[in-house]
Design an enzyme around this catalytic site. Structure first.
Site, mmCIF file in Angstrom:
data_model
loop_
_atom_site.group_PDB
_atom_site.id
_atom_site.type_symbol
_atom_site.label_atom_id
_atom_site.label_comp_id
_atom_site.label_asym_id
_atom_site.label_seq_id
_atom_site.Cartn_x
_atom_site.Cartn_y
_atom_site.Cartn_z
ATOM 1 N N ASP A 1 45.243 36.418 38.159
ATOM 2 C CA ASP A 1 44.846 37.479 37.231
ATOM 3 C C ASP A 1 45.279 37.162 35.795
ATOM 4 O OD1 ASP A 1 45.697 38.168 39.894
ATOM 5 O OD2 ASP A 1 45.404 40.296 39.484
ATOM 6 N N ASP B 1 50.476 42.067 31.704
ATOM 7 C CA ASP B 1 49.151 42.685 31.718
ATOM 8 C C ASP B 1 48.718 43.255 30.372
ATOM 9 O OD1 ASP B 1 48.169 42.349 34.412
ATOM 10 O OD2 ASP B 1 49.813 43.661 35.040
#
Length: 402
Positions: free
Chosen positions: A179, A119
């Site tokens: 994502d 991330d």
């Protein structure tokens, strides 16, 4: 009798005038809606910034049990609020906003060396990326390049993708979530800044492999694909945060839309735009997309319409569609922007926008993080605010100031 007729006529005209005025008030120009929304976001975010600045090393996360919930910098959302502040600083040139943007961005600095998460795009590029773009400070560039190198260590050339999570190894050998498409803008930036072709190769390979394996024939996407790290073969197709393995988790569809639109912008490879347009068609033509265009948290929950909406998915979709409107023909652009206008009006209304001083300083209400786990359900989320403000600024730049 004539008198009564005149009174009826008078009241009818009066009612028509009132209705017209009410309609006019309701349908403010998009310029007015955008400006009011940005001013509100500036005021509200300043409240949150002051509250969080007093908490050493902490960053905002959500609201839990009626109180502000914060995290340390290693939480995957740590970069969103500093990024929102940088966007608002770009809009307002408010020095106080800029001060807090700088302070809270600094709290994420050590994550440049974090190789245990995929991330880093969210964490570093949303914060330091916007900071560098707006200030030009060389130290920010150095931090970003280090972070891109750390992110690249999670790439397996056999699989052709960046590994997402390191947990649930019994279930997923090499999980890749949709994502993860959002990291590729960061790596494409690193390629352009350094000339290192490996950053570009990772981005392109990841986008291609995801396109090949993560989508169904209707262009909805799986949340999670798990590969064999030794052979690259697909082992599992499923979900972690959606309603079911075969359902269309709304935020996942939003990440996909945004990711392929961005990859077209970065590479000008037509296949990415075709993919983004097909994903947009799936979302916008879906019979369970509400009239106000803010999706239910999953398109396939049986209890629809009696289920929660996800403001974060709506904000991400709006931002992506604004960008896509710049790449397509006029008719398609109008179709996209009609949806965006509805989304922005909806999100900027009192139904979704919190009154200044409430909601612990978060801008939007009614997002859904992880419904099945009962985590961040019908709650504010930093990434909802980030992509909402991004959508407002994009609309102002690309549509109002065209």
């Amino acid at each position: 009798m004539n008198k009564n007729r005149y009174w009826i006529l008078f009241l009818t005209v009066l009612l028509s005038v009132y209705s017209a005025c009410a309609h006019t008030m309701e349908k403010e120009s998009m310029k007015t809606v955008i400006e009011k929304a940005l001013e509100h976001a500036n005021s509200q975010s300043l409240i949150l910034a002051k509250n969080v600045a007093a908490l050493s090393g902490r960053l905002p996360k959500s609201i839990k049990e009626g109180k502000l919930e914060t995290s340390l910098s290693d939480w995957w959302c740590s970069g969103f609020f500093p990024g929102t502040l940088w966007y608002l600083y770009e809009y307002s040139n408010d020095k106080e906003i800029g001060k807090y943007a700088t302070l809270l961005t600094e709290r994420i600095k050590k994550e440049q060396y974090n190789k245990n998460t995929h991330d880093l795009g969210f964490m570093l590029y949303c914060s330091y990326g916007n900071a560098l773009r707006l200030t030009g400070r060389k130290i920010y560039k150095s931090i970003l390049i280090n972070g891109a190198k750390s992110l690249s260590t999670r790439y397996n050339p056999v699989v052709g993708c960046i590994r997402s999570w390191d947990f649930n190894k019994d279930k997923w050998q090499y999980p890749v979530i949709i994502d993860n498409m959002m990291n590729l803008e960061y790596l494409m930036w690193a390629y352009k800044e350094t000339g290192d072709e490996r950053f570009k190769a990772i981005s392109v390979n990841h986008a291609n492999k995801t396109m090949e394996n993560q989508f169904r024939t209707d262009y909805s996407c799986y949340h999670v694909i798990s590969y064999s790290p030794e052979t690259g073969r697909v082992m599992v197709k499923g979900t972690h945060q959606g309603y079911s393995d075969e359902s269309a988790w709304s935020r996942g569809q939003a990440w996909a839309l945004y990711g392929y639109s961005m990859m077209y912008r970065e590479t000008k490879n037509e296949k990415y735009l075709v993919q983004a347009k097909c994903i947009a068609d799936f979302i916008l033509n879906h019979p369970r997309l509400p009239k106000d265009k803010i999706p239910y948290w999953d398109f396939d929950v049986p209890e629809i319409p009696n289920v929660l909406r996800d403001a974060s998915a709506g904000a991400i979709i709006a931002s992506a569609l604004i960008e896509m409107s710049q790449f397509v023909d006029d008719n398609t652009a109008k179709r996209y922007l009609d949806v965006v206008e509805t989304q922005i009006r909806t999100l900027s209304s009192s139904d979704y926008t919190a009154t200044v001083g409430t909601n612990e300083g978060f801008i939007l209400k009614h997002s859904v993080g992880y419904f099945l786990a009962g985590s961040e359900v019908d709650a504010p989320l930093t990434y909802a605010d980030y992509y909402y403000v991004e959508a407002l600024l994009r609309y102002k730049k690309y549509i109002l100031n065209k």
